[in-house]
Design a protein around this motif. Structure first.
Motif, PDB file in Angstrom:
ATOM      1  N   ILE A   1      12.588  24.361  21.936  1.00  0.00           N
ATOM      2  CA  ILE A   1      11.517  25.134  21.278  1.00  0.00           C
ATOM      3  C   ILE A   1      10.607  24.141  20.239  1.00  0.00           C
ATOM      4  O   ILE A   1      11.448  23.258  20.002  1.00  0.00           O
ATOM      5  N   SER A   2       9.521  24.588  20.232  1.00  0.00           N
ATOM      6  CA  SER A   2       8.453  23.676  19.370  1.00  0.00           C
ATOM      7  C   SER A   2       8.105  24.760  18.272  1.00  0.00           C
ATOM      8  O   SER A   2       7.053  25.403  18.636  1.00  0.00           O
ATOM      9  N   LEU A   3       8.169  24.444  16.898  1.00  0.00           N
ATOM     10  CA  LEU A   3       7.987  25.420  15.751  1.00  0.00           C
ATOM     11  C   LEU A   3       7.644  24.394  14.663  1.00  0.00           C
ATOM     12  O   LEU A   3       8.699  23.660  14.284  1.00  0.00           O
ATOM     13  N   ASN A   4       6.401  24.519  14.111  1.00  0.00           N
ATOM     14  CA  ASN A   4       5.972  23.596  13.034  1.00  0.00           C
ATOM     15  C   ASN A   4       5.803  24.651  11.931  1.00  0.00           C
ATOM     16  O   ASN A   4       5.823  24.127  10.705  1.00  0.00           O
ATOM     17  N   GLU A   5       5.211  25.887  12.032  1.00  0.00           N
ATOM     18  CA  GLU A   5       4.989  26.710  11.108  1.00  0.00           C
ATOM     19  C   GLU A   5       6.164  27.355  10.382  1.00  0.00           C
ATOM     20  O   GLU A   5       7.403  27.426  10.928  1.00  0.00           O
ATOM     21  N   ARG A   6       6.003  27.874   9.287  1.00  0.00           N
ATOM     22  CA  ARG A   6       7.048  28.852   8.446  1.00  0.00           C
ATOM     23  C   ARG A   6       7.611  29.626   9.574  1.00  0.00           C
ATOM     24  O   ARG A   6       6.898  30.659   9.993  1.00  0.00           O
ATOM     25  N   ALA A   7       9.040  29.713   9.772  1.00  0.00           N
ATOM     26  CA  ALA A   7       9.508  30.629  10.653  1.00  0.00           C
ATOM     27  C   ALA A   7      10.978  30.944  10.212  1.00  0.00           C
ATOM     28  O   ALA A   7      11.917  29.789   9.926  1.00  0.00           O
ATOM     29  N   ILE A   8      11.735  32.166  10.414  1.00  0.00           N
ATOM     30  CA  ILE A   8      13.113  32.327  10.163  1.00  0.00           C
ATOM     31  C   ILE A   8      13.576  32.890  11.412  1.00  0.00           C
ATOM     32  O   ILE A   8      13.199  33.992  11.646  1.00  0.00           O
ATOM     33  N   ILE A   9      14.449  32.333  12.021  1.00  0.00           N
ATOM     34  CA  ILE A   9      15.080  32.784  13.256  1.00  0.00           C
ATOM     35  C   ILE A   9      16.241  33.674  12.881  1.00  0.00           C
ATOM     36  O   ILE A   9      17.309  33.099  12.388  1.00  0.00           O
ATOM     37  N   PRO A  10      16.405  35.039  13.164  1.00  0.00           N
ATOM     38  CA  PRO A  10      17.483  35.941  12.744  1.00  0.00           C
ATOM     39  C   PRO A  10      18.721  35.515  13.329  1.00  0.00           C
ATOM     40  O   PRO A  10      18.660  34.678  14.339  1.00  0.00           O
ATOM     41  N   ASN A  11      19.902  35.703  12.659  1.00  0.00           N
ATOM     42  CA  ASN A  11      21.107  35.332  13.211  1.00  0.00           C
ATOM     43  C   ASN A  11      21.335  35.844  14.512  1.00  0.00           C
ATOM     44  O   ASN A  11      20.563  36.832  14.946  1.00  0.00           O
ATOM     45  N   ASN A  12      22.321  35.400  15.507  1.00  0.00           N
ATOM     46  CA  ASN A  12      22.605  36.073  16.993  1.00  0.00           C
ATOM     47  C   ASN A  12      21.478  35.850  17.770  1.00  0.00           C
ATOM     48  O   ASN A  12      21.122  36.955  18.553  1.00  0.00           O
ATOM     49  N   THR A  13      20.353  34.844  17.724  1.00  0.00           N
ATOM     50  CA  THR A  13      19.079  35.050  18.469  1.00  0.00           C
ATOM     51  C   THR A  13      19.230  33.997  19.483  1.00  0.00           C
ATOM     52  O   THR A  13      19.551  32.573  19.322  1.00  0.00           O
ATOM     53  N   PHE A  14      18.871  33.889  20.844  1.00  0.00           N
ATOM     54  CA  PHE A  14      18.604  32.998  21.727  1.00  0.00           C
ATOM     55  C   PHE A  14      17.291  32.984  22.270  1.00  0.00           C
ATOM     56  O   PHE A  14      16.433  33.932  22.381  1.00  0.00           O
ATOM     57  N   LEU A  15      16.959  31.515  22.079  1.00  0.00           N
ATOM     58  CA  LEU A  15      15.257  31.223  22.033  1.00  0.00           C
ATOM     59  C   LEU A  15      15.507  30.096  23.157  1.00  0.00           C
ATOM     60  O   LEU A  15      15.937  29.128  23.052  1.00  0.00           O
TER      61      LEU A  15
END
Length: 563
Positions: free
Chosen positions: A409-423
Motif C-alpha cells: 500500500i502507498s498512502l500519504n494523505e490522512r487516512a484511518i484504516i478500520p480494525n480487521n481490514t485487509f488491503l
C-alpha cells in the motif's frame, strides 16, 4: 513444560538458520544439501512468476551454489491437485535426469494453486512471502531450506515432499535416521482439533521410527478415538494428543511406482491428494475393502473413484514408516487468521523463529505496537496492536487499526484504516500499460463461499455487512455481469468489486473510501467509467515483475533509512 519446549526449539532453529546462512552463496559438499529443489505451479503464468523470483534470489547468491532449481507447471486441462503435481513432477524429473536420479537428494515443494484464504500471498506465491525475522531478508522458501538442512544427511537418495504454507520447528539433535524403503513420514504431537484438519497417524506407543498402523485423513475426533490414534503422556503432555502429518520422504523404489501410476493414468484428468490418496491405503492394519476413497470430497464422479482406487491398489504393500518428533511443533500459515495470530500474538512462535516487530523497516519510535509486525516498509504513521504491514509506504497521518493486513500500500494523505481490514495493492496490465488494483476485505470474510444464483446473493457478506447492501453503497449493479465466470458460482473471489486506477496512491485511497463507506453505511461516489476487477481477474492480469520491481526499489530506499 511448553515454555521449556519452546526454549529448546528456539535454540534448535537458531542453529539451523546459522548453518544455512553459512552455505548461502557457497558451494556445499556432497550430501550436505539438496542436489535438486523443485517447485510446482498450477499453470504457466504462476510458473513464470516463480522462475523470475528464483532467478532474483540466485543472482543475490541467496542459495548454496550448485543446487539445481526447477519449476514445473501442471499440464493444461483439469486440475490435478497436489498429488497430481507430485506424479507429474516425478515424470518430468525422470525425463531430465534418468538414471542420475538414483543418486540425488530432491526437495519437492508443492507450491501450486492460488490462495483464496491468504490473498496477500496469492499473487507472488506463499512460498515467497516475507518473514519478519530481523534484518536478514527471509522468505518462506529460505526458512524451509534452513529447517530441512539436516534431511539430506538423514535420508538416502529420493524425493522429500513438503508444502508451501507450513512450518515445522523441531529439535532432532538426538535422532538418527536409518535407511528405509517406501515412505518415511515425520509426525508431530498436536491437539485433537488440529488433527481434524490434517492427517493423523495411528502408531504404537514406542519411541523412535516405527511402522504405521493406519493413516487417517482429516478424521473426526470420534474416528481418532476408535482407531486408537489418541495418546496421552501424563509425565510431559497431560492433554490428549495425536501425531499429525507434515512432510515425508519417498524412496527410489516408491518413486518408480508413482511414475508408473502416472504413466498408466496419463492424461490425469481429476484431482489427486498427495496425503489422502498416497498415504491412506498404507499401514499394517488397513483394509482397502472398507476404504472410503471419496471422504472429504464435495464433487464425486465415477472417474475420480476409479483413479483413487487405482492408486490405492498400486501402492498397496508399500511400507509407511513414521518418525514421531516429540520435540517439535507444526504451524500452518494458510489463512489470514493464522497469519495474524502467529506473527503478532503467538509468543512461542515469535520466539522460536525470532519474529520481530520491525524487520528491515523505518518507523517512528513508539508508533508501532510491539505485538504488530512491519516488514520492508516505510511507516511515518502508526500501527496498532495485532497488525502486519509489508512492502508499504504510509504517511504520518495514516493510522492502521488493530488486526489488519496491509500489503503493497502507498498512502500519504490522512487516512484511518478500520480494525480487521485487509488491503493489498496489485500491479496489473491495462492495454499494454500498468495500472493498480487495491483489494479490500474484512479479515473474517469468507472469500470461498459461493452461491449458485442471484436469488441466493443475500447469503454473501463483506466487511460485516450484506454484500447486496455494499453494492448499493458503491453504486454497483447486481447482475451476472458483476462476476467473472458466474457459471462456476458467485463469490467474493470472482466478484468484480475493485476499481482499477492509474497510480498506487489513487488505488489505495479509492479502495479505502469504499471500505469506510461500507463501515459507515454512507454512499460514496466512485467513477463509473473505471473498470472493476475481481480477485480472479487480478490473477489473470497481474504484472508480477512490476510488483517485484516496486519491492526492490522500496528495499533499496529503506537501506539508507534503516538504522
Amino acid at each position: 513444560m511448553d515454555g521449556d519446549l519452546s526454549s529448546l526449539l528456539t535454540a534448535a532453529t537458531a542453529r539451523k538458520l546459522k548453518k544455512y546462512d553459512s552455505l548461502r552463496g557457497c558451494r556445499f559438499t556432497r550430501g550436505q544439501f539438496w542436489d535438486v529443489v523443485v517447485l510446482t505451479a498450477s499453470d504457466e503464468k504462476q510458473a513464470e512468476c516463480y522462475k523470475h523470483q528464483m532467478e532474483v534470489k540466485r543472482k543475490r547468491q541467496e542459495f548454496p551454489l550448485g543446487v539445481s532449481f526447477h519449476v514445473f507447471a501442471d499440464p493444461p486441462g483439469p486440475k490435478i491437485g497436489d498429488g497430481g503435481s507430485v506424479l507429474f513432477t516425478l515424470s518430468e524429473l525422470d525425463k531430465l535426469y534418468g538414471k542420475q536420479l538414483e543418486s540425488k537428494h530432491i526437495l519437492l515443494i508443492i507450491a501450486g494453486g492460488y490462495s483464496q484464504r491468504l490473498p496477500s500471498a496469492t499473487v507472488l506465491g506463499k512460498l515467497f512471502m516475507a518473514l519478519p525475522m530481523g534484518e536478514r531478508a527471509y522468505q518462506m522458501l529460505d526458512l524451509k531450506l534452513a529447517m530441512y538442512i539436516e534431511f539430506p544427511l538423514w535420508f538416502g537418495p529420493g524425493v522429500f515432499v513438503s508444502c508451501s504454507d507450513d512450518i515445522e520447528v523441531y529439535d532432532a539433535s538426538q535422532l538418527t535416521m536409518p535407511g528405509a524403503n517406501g515412505i518415511v513420514a515425520l509426525a508431530h504431537p498436536s491437539p485433537l482439533h488440529v488433527g481434524t484438519m490434517h492427517g493423523v497417524y495411528v502408531l504404537n506407543r514406542d519411541a523412535g521410527m516405527q511402522v504405521c498402523k493406519r493413516f487417517l485423513h482429516k478424521p473426526t475426533i470420534d474416528e481418532m478415538h476408535k482407531a486408537g490414534a489418541v495418546l496421552q503422556d501424563l509425565t510431559s503432555n497431560p492433554d490428549e494428543f495425536v501425531y499429525t502429518d507434515s512432510v515425508y520422504h519417498i524412496s527410489l523404489s516408491t518413486s518408480k511406482t508413482l511414475k508408473m501410476i502416472y504413466a498408466q493414468l496419463n492424461p490425469l484428468d481429476c484431482e489427486v491428494d498427495a496425503y489422502g490418496d498416497f498415504l491412506q491405503g498404507l499401514g499394517t492394519e488397513v483394509d482397502l475393502g472398507d476404504m472410503k476413497v471419496t471422504k472429504n470430497i464435495s464433487r464425486v464422479s465415477d472417474r475420480l473413484i476409479q483413479v483413487k482406487k487405482h492408486i490405492l491398489c498400486c501402492l498397496k504393500g508399500t511400507p509407511l514408516h513414521v518418525l514421531p518428533l516429540d520435540r517439535s511443533k507444526f504451524y500452518h500459515l494458510g489463512t489470514l487468521h493464522e497469519y495474524l495470530y502467529h506473527f503478532t500474538r503467538d509468543d512461542n512462535f515469535r520466539n522460536e523463529l525470532g519474529i520481530v516487530s520491525n524487520s528491515f523497516s523505518s518507523s517512528k519510535p513508539d508508533t508501532v505496537a510491539q505485538s504488530s509486525c512491519v516488514i520492508h516498509s516505510l511507516v511515518n504513521g502508526s500501527v496498532k496492536t495485532g497488525s502486519v504491514v509489508e512492502y508499504s509506504i504510509l504517511g504520518q497521518e495514516v493510522v492502521v487499526g488493530e488486526n489488519c493486513v496491509i500489503s503493497g500500500i502507498s498512502l500519504n494523505e490522512r487516512a484511518i484504516i478500520p480494525n480487521n481490514t485487509f488491503l493489498h495493492t496489485v500491479s496489473v496490465s491495462k492495454n499494454e500499460t500498468s495500472a493498480f488494483v487495491t483489494i479490500f476485505l474484512g479479515i473474517s470474510d469468507d472469500v470461498k463461499k459461493s452461491v449458485s444464483s442471484l436469488q441466493e446473493f443475500s447469503a454473501l457478506t463483506m466487511l460485516g455487512r450484506a454484500l447486496s447492501f455494499n453494492l448499493q453503497i458503491w453504486n454497483l449493479d447486481l447482475s451476472d455481469d458483476l462476476f467473472t465466470n458466474p457459471g462456476c458460482g458467485r463469490s467474493l473471489w470472482n466478484a468484480r468489486l475493485f476499481p482499477m486506477c492509474e497510480t498506487m496512491e489513487l488505488s489505495a485511497a479509492t479502495s479505502l473510501k469504499m471500505v469506510a463507506a461500507a463501515c459507515e453505511g454512507k454512499k460514496v461516489d466512485i467513477c463509473r467509467d473505471w473498470e472493476h476487477l475481481s480477485l480472479a481477474d487480478v490473477l489473470q492480469r497481474k504484472d508480477d515483475k512490476m510488483m517485484l520491481a516496486h519491492r526492490e526499489q522500496l528495499v533499496e530506499a529503506l537501506g539508507t533509512k534503516v538504522v
